[in-house]
Design a protein around this motif. Sequence first.
Motif, PDB file in Angstrom:
ATOM      1  N   ALA A 180       0.860  -1.183   0.000  1.00 22.26           N
ATOM      2  CA  ALA A 180       0.000   0.000   0.000  1.00 22.26           C
ATOM      3  C   ALA A 180       0.898   1.236   0.000  1.00 22.26           C
ATOM      4  N   VAL A 181       0.887   1.974  -1.082  1.00 19.29           N
ATOM      5  CA  VAL A 181       1.701   3.188  -1.194  1.00 19.29           C
ATOM      6  C   VAL A 181       1.014   4.302  -0.413  1.00 19.29           C
ATOM      7  N   ARG A 182       1.748   4.834   0.555  1.00 23.67           N
ATOM      8  CA  ARG A 182       1.187   5.897   1.397  1.00 23.67           C
ATOM      9  C   ARG A 182       1.555   7.258   0.827  1.00 23.67           C
ATOM     10  N   PHE A 183       0.530   8.090   0.604  1.00 23.75           N
ATOM     11  CA  PHE A 183       0.778   9.432   0.070  1.00 23.75           C
ATOM     12  C   PHE A 183       0.160  10.479   0.985  1.00 23.75           C
ATOM     13  N   LYS A 184       0.507  11.723   0.758  1.00 16.15           N
ATOM     14  CA  LYS A 184       0.041  12.799   1.639  1.00 16.15           C
ATOM     15  C   LYS A 184      -0.390  14.002   0.812  1.00 16.15           C
TER      16      LYS A 184
ATOM     17  N   LYS B 219       5.870  13.462   8.950  1.00 23.35           N
ATOM     18  CA  LYS B 219       6.828  12.362   9.089  1.00 23.35           C
ATOM     19  C   LYS B 219       6.684  11.332   7.985  1.00 23.35           C
ATOM     20  N   PHE B 220       5.452  11.005   7.604  1.00 28.19           N
ATOM     21  CA  PHE B 220       5.212   9.930   6.648  1.00 28.19           C
ATOM     22  C   PHE B 220       4.371  10.415   5.476  1.00 28.19           C
ATOM     23  N   GLY B 221       4.529   9.746   4.348  1.00 25.61           N
ATOM     24  CA  GLY B 221       3.714  10.008   3.181  1.00 25.61           C
ATOM     25  C   GLY B 221       4.521  10.530   2.011  1.00 25.61           C
ATOM     26  N   ALA B 222       4.341   9.906   0.855  1.00 23.60           N
ATOM     27  CA  ALA B 222       4.991  10.362  -0.373  1.00 23.60           C
ATOM     28  C   ALA B 222       4.158  11.465  -1.008  1.00 23.60           C
ATOM     29  N   THR B 223       4.817  12.336  -1.755  1.00 24.81           N
ATOM     30  CA  THR B 223       4.070  13.285  -2.570  1.00 24.81           C
ATOM     31  C   THR B 223       3.300  12.503  -3.637  1.00 24.81           C
ATOM     32  N   VAL B 224       2.326  13.157  -4.234  1.00 25.69           N
ATOM     33  CA  VAL B 224       1.549  12.479  -5.270  1.00 25.69           C
ATOM     34  C   VAL B 224       2.453  12.038  -6.415  1.00 25.69           C
ATOM     35  N   ASP B 225       3.406  12.881  -6.796  1.00 29.96           N
ATOM     36  CA  ASP B 225       4.322  12.513  -7.885  1.00 29.96           C
ATOM     37  C   ASP B 225       5.131  11.271  -7.534  1.00 29.96           C
ATOM     38  N   LEU B 226       5.679  11.247  -6.313  1.00 31.56           N
ATOM     39  CA  LEU B 226       6.447  10.074  -5.896  1.00 31.56           C
ATOM     40  C   LEU B 226       5.544   8.860  -5.768  1.00 31.56           C
TER      41      LEU B 226
ATOM     42  N   ILE C 272      -4.168   9.092  -8.985  1.00 30.16           N
ATOM     43  CA  ILE C 272      -2.937   8.295  -9.060  1.00 30.16           C
ATOM     44  C   ILE C 272      -3.191   7.025  -9.868  1.00 30.16           C
ATOM     45  N   GLY C 273      -4.339   6.382  -9.614  1.00 22.77           N
ATOM     46  CA  GLY C 273      -4.663   5.185 -10.374  1.00 22.77           C
ATOM     47  C   GLY C 273      -4.809   5.469 -11.866  1.00 22.77           C
ATOM     48  N   ARG C 274      -5.501   6.548 -12.193  1.00 25.89           N
ATOM     49  CA  ARG C 274      -5.687   6.883 -13.611  1.00 25.89           C
ATOM     50  C   ARG C 274      -4.362   7.238 -14.277  1.00 25.89           C
ATOM     51  N   ASP C 275      -3.548   8.036 -13.589  1.00 36.62           N
ATOM     52  CA  ASP C 275      -2.299   8.501 -14.191  1.00 36.62           C
ATOM     53  C   ASP C 275      -1.320   7.357 -14.456  1.00 36.62           C
ATOM     54  N   THR C 276      -1.344   6.351 -13.596  1.00 38.14           N
ATOM     55  CA  THR C 276      -0.395   5.236 -13.743  1.00 38.14           C
ATOM     56  C   THR C 276      -0.957   4.092 -14.576  1.00 38.14           C
ATOM     57  N   GLY C 277      -2.267   4.065 -14.740  1.00 38.96           N
ATOM     58  CA  GLY C 277      -2.881   2.945 -15.421  1.00 38.96           C
ATOM     59  C   GLY C 277      -2.887   1.669 -14.601  1.00 38.96           C
ATOM     60  N   VAL C 278      -2.619   1.785 -13.297  1.00 40.31           N
ATOM     61  CA  VAL C 278      -2.582   0.627 -12.398  1.00 40.31           C
ATOM     62  C   VAL C 278      -3.903   0.549 -11.639  1.00 40.31           C
ATOM     63  N   ARG C 279      -4.545  -0.591 -11.687  1.00 40.16           N
ATOM     64  CA  ARG C 279      -5.785  -0.761 -10.927  1.00 40.16           C
ATOM     65  C   ARG C 279      -5.448  -0.896  -9.440  1.00 40.16           C
TER      66      ARG C 279
ATOM     67  N   ARG D 240       3.033   8.033  -7.567  1.00 40.72           N
ATOM     68  CA  ARG D 240       2.848   7.436  -8.896  1.00 40.72           C
ATOM     69  C   ARG D 240       4.019   6.501  -9.227  1.00 40.72           C
ATOM     70  N   ASP D 241       5.227   6.983  -8.972  1.00 42.67           N
ATOM     71  CA  ASP D 241       6.412   6.161  -9.258  1.00 42.67           C
ATOM     72  C   ASP D 241       6.409   4.883  -8.418  1.00 42.67           C
ATOM     73  N   LEU D 242       6.039   5.012  -7.137  1.00 43.66           N
ATOM     74  CA  LEU D 242       6.045   3.850  -6.250  1.00 43.66           C
ATOM     75  C   LEU D 242       4.989   2.829  -6.665  1.00 43.66           C
ATOM     76  N   VAL D 243       3.834   3.309  -7.090  1.00 43.64           N
ATOM     77  CA  VAL D 243       2.781   2.402  -7.559  1.00 43.64           C
ATOM     78  C   VAL D 243       3.278   1.571  -8.742  1.00 43.64           C
ATOM     79  N   MET D 244       3.897   2.234  -9.716  1.00 41.07           N
ATOM     80  CA  MET D 244       4.371   1.508 -10.893  1.00 41.07           C
ATOM     81  C   MET D 244       5.508   0.555 -10.554  1.00 41.07           C
ATOM     82  N   ARG D 245       6.395   0.967  -9.632  1.00 39.80           N
ATOM     83  CA  ARG D 245       7.495   0.098  -9.239  1.00 39.80           C
ATOM     84  C   ARG D 245       6.983  -1.104  -8.448  1.00 39.80           C
ATOM     85  N   ALA D 246       6.014  -0.899  -7.560  1.00 37.61           N
ATOM     86  CA  ALA D 246       5.459  -2.019  -6.798  1.00 37.61           C
ATOM     87  C   ALA D 246       4.811  -3.041  -7.727  1.00 37.61           C
TER      88      ALA D 246
END
Length: 388
Positions: free
Chosen positions: A137-141, A154-161, A202-209, A163-169
Amino acid sequence: MGLSNNIWASPADYLRNHAPEHPVLFFSPEILQANAHRFLSGFPGFVTYAVKANPDEAVLQNLVNAGICGFDVASPVEIDTIARLAPHAAMHYNNPVRSRSEIKHAVKAGVKSYSVDSRSELEKLGELVPSEGVEIAVRFKLPVDGAAYNFGAKFGATVDLARDLVMRAQALGFTVSLTFHPGTQCTDPAAWASYIHAAAGIGRDTGVRINRLNVGGGFPSHRLNDVIPQLDATFALIDRVTDEAFGADRPALVCEPGRALVAESYALATRVRAIRDDAHVFINDGIYGALSELHLVGVIDRIDAFGPEAQLRTGDPVLRTVFGPTCDSTDKLPSEIGFPCDMQEEDHVIFYGVGAYSVATATRFNGFGNLTVEIVQSQTCALRALAA
């Protein structure tokens, strides 16, 4: 911190029979289970309990008995506790930063869900966690108003990051989900709406369900008389906005309440040590004890004062500064509280709704902090109803 075998009708019932010099926590299993049922019947998804809020085994066992079968764990100790008490429960290891030994411990314990908010931690998980059947589960803020304090510091990736983490996962073979935390004691339901729309983007931009969307904790407890949490309205908003934002690609929903589940099931009885010059109230607990989080989240003004034989004090409220028992000058509640004008030294003051981050964080600093726990059927003051 012992748990009594006696069951009292209410805190006032206990005080009629005792005049404790040390702070006493009153735990109501009935209230805890009722709160669990409220989440289980009202939240439109899977309910997990954030163990850190109150890891007492009596709390955990009552939640299991009420039907909670998922737990947000943040350490090997919490993993082992849940594995022992609820061996078939789902464990979500949602502390986004873990040592290699902690990850190996979780894998051995059968944990199948992890959160992540950085490239380095995702690569570490990719190296140590077999991907088959495992959720990342990619945590964003987002910048969010309406919370007592901002978890995104303390925690949470930016929306841009994110997206990258979703595709890498996905590339690593994990099942991909998203998670966020709107901030503790979040009284603004719109905060969830903003996050849900961002997650759909994030889901739409990455094409990842997105398999699941964990809408975090943050659900508020009842701390102030004039601010009543609107949990049912928040549940309905989360359900509606998820449909609007995701449409046919709607993910399964998860939440991880801690405070909102457990807070109301505990009350704290403190004793008035002194009333200094009719201006300052000194009690036998404070920010080093069961009231430790008040300097972060704000004061609780849901109180009752009881005199001898649990006589309810009904005088008009007078605002007074409140100090704890230690010699540390920072042992002070963050704002004044309205105490009954007829309150006297040696009276007992009960703070309601203190089940979260009280048992878990209390210390014995300066020789104070001797807490005991009593079981009660109800936290309600029957005498208050008679006096109204």
